[in-house]
Design a protein around this motif. Sequence first.
Motif, PDB file in Angstrom:
ATOM      1  N   ALA A 173      64.235 100.904  83.230  1.00  0.00           N
ATOM      2  CA  ALA A 173      63.049 100.577  84.029  1.00  0.00           C
ATOM      3  C   ALA A 173      62.891  99.066  84.204  1.00  0.00           C
ATOM      4  CB  ALA A 173      61.801 101.168  83.376  1.00  0.00           C
ATOM      5  N   MET A 174      63.359  98.287  83.249  1.00  0.00           N
ATOM      6  CA  MET A 174      63.308  96.831  83.348  1.00  0.00           C
ATOM      7  C   MET A 174      64.522  96.276  84.084  1.00  0.00           C
ATOM      8  SD  MET A 174      64.921  93.956  81.895  1.00  0.00           S
ATOM      9  CE  MET A 174      65.726  94.654  80.465  1.00  0.00           C
ATOM     10  N   HIS A 175      65.705  96.829  83.823  1.00  0.00           N
ATOM     11  CA  HIS A 175      66.958  96.224  84.268  1.00  0.00           C
ATOM     12  C   HIS A 175      67.251  96.432  85.755  1.00  0.00           C
ATOM     13  CE1 HIS A 175      70.787  94.324  83.640  1.00  0.00           C
ATOM     14  NE2 HIS A 175      71.460  95.401  84.014  1.00  0.00           N
ATOM     15  N   ILE A 176      66.998  97.609  86.292  1.00  0.00           N
ATOM     16  CA  ILE A 176      67.312  97.839  87.703  1.00  0.00           C
ATOM     17  C   ILE A 176      66.534  96.885  88.611  1.00  0.00           C
ATOM     18  CG2 ILE A 176      67.162  99.489  89.616  1.00  0.00           C
ATOM     19  CD1 ILE A 176      68.286 101.601  87.734  1.00  0.00           C
ATOM     20  N   PRO A 177      65.221  96.691  88.429  1.00  0.00           N
ATOM     21  CA  PRO A 177      64.524  95.688  89.255  1.00  0.00           C
ATOM     22  C   PRO A 177      65.082  94.270  89.051  1.00  0.00           C
ATOM     23  CG  PRO A 177      62.933  97.169  88.254  1.00  0.00           C
ATOM     24  CD  PRO A 177      64.271  97.463  87.625  1.00  0.00           C
ATOM     25  N   ARG A 178      65.507  93.944  87.844  1.00  0.00           N
ATOM     26  CA  ARG A 178      66.097  92.630  87.583  1.00  0.00           C
ATOM     27  C   ARG A 178      67.382  92.459  88.378  1.00  0.00           C
ATOM     28  NH1 ARG A 178      67.453  90.818  81.446  1.00  0.00           N
ATOM     29  NH2 ARG A 178      68.644  92.748  81.454  1.00  0.00           N
ATOM     30  N   LEU A 179      68.223  93.492  88.429  1.00  0.00           N
ATOM     31  CA  LEU A 179      69.446  93.430  89.217  1.00  0.00           C
ATOM     32  C   LEU A 179      69.133  93.277  90.702  1.00  0.00           C
ATOM     33  CD1 LEU A 179      71.548  96.230  87.492  1.00  0.00           C
ATOM     34  CD2 LEU A 179      71.906  93.754  87.311  1.00  0.00           C
ATOM     35  N   ASN A 180      68.201  94.085  91.198  1.00  0.00           N
ATOM     36  CA  ASN A 180      67.822  94.020  92.611  1.00  0.00           C
ATOM     37  C   ASN A 180      67.313  92.632  92.985  1.00  0.00           C
ATOM     38  OD1 ASN A 180      66.488  97.408  92.529  1.00  0.00           O
ATOM     39  ND2 ASN A 180      68.563  96.750  92.933  1.00  0.00           N
ATOM     40  N   ALA A 181      66.584  91.996  92.091  1.00  0.00           N
ATOM     41  CA  ALA A 181      66.010  90.673  92.357  1.00  0.00           C
ATOM     42  C   ALA A 181      67.074  89.598  92.542  1.00  0.00           C
ATOM     43  CB  ALA A 181      65.053  90.285  91.235  1.00  0.00           C
ATOM     44  N   ILE A 182      68.270  89.806  91.983  1.00  0.00           N
ATOM     45  CA  ILE A 182      69.344  88.816  92.157  1.00  0.00           C
ATOM     46  C   ILE A 182      70.400  89.293  93.160  1.00  0.00           C
ATOM     47  CG2 ILE A 182      68.990  87.695  89.927  1.00  0.00           C
ATOM     48  CD1 ILE A 182      71.402  89.265  88.838  1.00  0.00           C
ATOM     49  N   GLY A 183      70.046  90.283  93.975  1.00  0.00           N
ATOM     50  CA  GLY A 183      70.915  90.715  95.059  1.00  0.00           C
ATOM     51  C   GLY A 183      71.961  91.736  94.706  1.00  0.00           C
ATOM     52  N   ILE A 184      71.799  92.402  93.585  1.00  0.00           N
ATOM     53  CA  ILE A 184      72.762  93.428  93.182  1.00  0.00           C
ATOM     54  C   ILE A 184      72.175  94.796  93.473  1.00  0.00           C
ATOM     55  CG2 ILE A 184      73.980  94.446  91.222  1.00  0.00           C
ATOM     56  CD1 ILE A 184      74.150  91.638  90.027  1.00  0.00           C
ATOM     57  N   GLU A 185      72.941  95.593  94.225  1.00  0.00           N
ATOM     58  CA  GLU A 185      72.500  96.935  94.595  1.00  0.00           C
ATOM     59  C   GLU A 185      73.094  97.969  93.644  1.00  0.00           C
ATOM     60  OE1 GLU A 185      73.263 100.161  98.159  1.00  0.00           O
ATOM     61  OE2 GLU A 185      73.419  98.034  98.630  1.00  0.00           O
ATOM     62  N   VAL A 186      72.239  98.833  93.135  1.00  0.00           N
ATOM     63  CA  VAL A 186      72.703  99.923  92.284  1.00  0.00           C
ATOM     64  C   VAL A 186      73.171 101.054  93.190  1.00  0.00           C
ATOM     65  CG1 VAL A 186      72.056 101.617  90.529  1.00  0.00           C
ATOM     66  CG2 VAL A 186      71.163  99.276  90.402  1.00  0.00           C
ATOM     67  N   VAL A 187      74.445 101.406  93.089  1.00  0.00           N
ATOM     68  CA  VAL A 187      75.020 102.460  93.914  1.00  0.00           C
ATOM     69  C   VAL A 187      74.786 103.821  93.270  1.00  0.00           C
ATOM     70  CG1 VAL A 187      77.161 103.366  94.892  1.00  0.00           C
ATOM     71  CG2 VAL A 187      76.739 100.894  94.864  1.00  0.00           C
ATOM     72  N   SER A 188      75.018 103.892  91.976  1.00  0.00           N
ATOM     73  CA  SER A 188      74.786 105.146  91.257  1.00  0.00           C
ATOM     74  C   SER A 188      74.618 104.846  89.778  1.00  0.00           C
ATOM     75  CB  SER A 188      75.934 106.131  91.453  1.00  0.00           C
ATOM     76  OG  SER A 188      77.107 105.660  90.821  1.00  0.00           O
ATOM     77  N   ASP A 189      73.915 105.762  89.117  1.00  0.00           N
ATOM     78  CA  ASP A 189      73.831 105.664  87.663  1.00  0.00           C
ATOM     79  C   ASP A 189      73.644 107.065  87.113  1.00  0.00           C
ATOM     80  OD1 ASP A 189      70.664 105.490  86.348  1.00  0.00           O
ATOM     81  OD2 ASP A 189      70.886 105.476  88.516  1.00  0.00           O
ATOM     82  N   HIS A 190      74.181 107.257  85.927  1.00  0.00           N
ATOM     83  CA  HIS A 190      74.137 108.566  85.271  1.00  0.00           C
ATOM     84  C   HIS A 190      73.872 108.375  83.790  1.00  0.00           C
ATOM     85  CE1 HIS A 190      75.889 110.439  88.830  1.00  0.00           C
ATOM     86  NE2 HIS A 190      76.671 109.380  88.884  1.00  0.00           N
ATOM     87  N   VAL A 191      73.110 109.290  83.224  1.00  0.00           N
ATOM     88  CA  VAL A 191      72.841 109.313  81.783  1.00  0.00           C
ATOM     89  C   VAL A 191      73.583 110.516  81.210  1.00  0.00           C
ATOM     90  CG1 VAL A 191      71.073 109.579  80.004  1.00  0.00           C
ATOM     91  CG2 VAL A 191      70.595 108.200  82.058  1.00  0.00           C
ATOM     92  N   PHE A 192      74.355 110.261  80.159  1.00  0.00           N
ATOM     93  CA  PHE A 192      75.162 111.311  79.551  1.00  0.00           C
ATOM     94  C   PHE A 192      74.832 111.457  78.070  1.00  0.00           C
ATOM     95  CE2 PHE A 192      77.891 109.668  82.968  1.00  0.00           C
ATOM     96  CZ  PHE A 192      78.207 110.837  83.644  1.00  0.00           C
ATOM     97  N   ASP A 193      74.913 112.682  77.579  1.00  0.00           N
ATOM     98  CA  ASP A 193      74.883 112.933  76.142  1.00  0.00           C
ATOM     99  C   ASP A 193      76.248 112.558  75.580  1.00  0.00           C
ATOM    100  OD1 ASP A 193      72.294 114.074  76.090  1.00  0.00           O
ATOM    101  OD2 ASP A 193      73.091 115.994  76.731  1.00  0.00           O
ATOM    102  N   VAL A 194      76.274 112.162  74.331  1.00  0.00           N
ATOM    103  CA  VAL A 194      77.523 111.817  73.660  1.00  0.00           C
ATOM    104  C   VAL A 194      78.025 113.039  72.901  1.00  0.00           C
ATOM    105  CG1 VAL A 194      78.612 110.356  71.917  1.00  0.00           C
ATOM    106  CG2 VAL A 194      76.872 109.393  73.455  1.00  0.00           C
TER     107      VAL A 194
END
Length: 106
Positions: free
Chosen positions: A69-90
Motif C-alpha cells: 500500500a505504501m510502495h506502489i504509490p511511491r513507484l508511480n510517483a517516480i514514473g514507474i508503472e506496475v504491470v502486474s503483481d502477485h502474492v504467493f504462499d510459500v
Amino acid sequence: MSTQKIWDIHLTYDGPVTEEFLQGAKQLAESIAQEPGVVWKIWTHEAGTNHFGSTYLFKDLEHLEAYKAMHIPRLNAIGIEVVSDHVFDVMEELSQINRAPVGTSS
C-alpha cells in the motif's frame, strides 16, 4: 504452508538507466532493507528492455499488504508503472529441498 508470503512484481520504466538512477535505486534498496516484515528482496531486469521486477519474501501477509500500500504509490510517483503483481504462499517443505532461503527462522 508457511505464513511467509512471496510478492512478485513486474514493472516498466521508460527513463534512462543512468548513474543517478542507480544511486537512487541503491538508496531505495537500503530503505527497503529497513522495512518491517521484509525478509529479502531480489531485484531483476531484462537486459535490452524497460522491464524490471522484484521478488520479495515477507514475514506474513499483514506486513506485505502494508508495504504494498505504501510502495506502489511511491513507484508511480517516480514514473514507474506496475504491470502486474502477485502474492504467493510459500510451499516451504518443497522449497527447502531446493535450498530456498525460507523458513520460520527467517
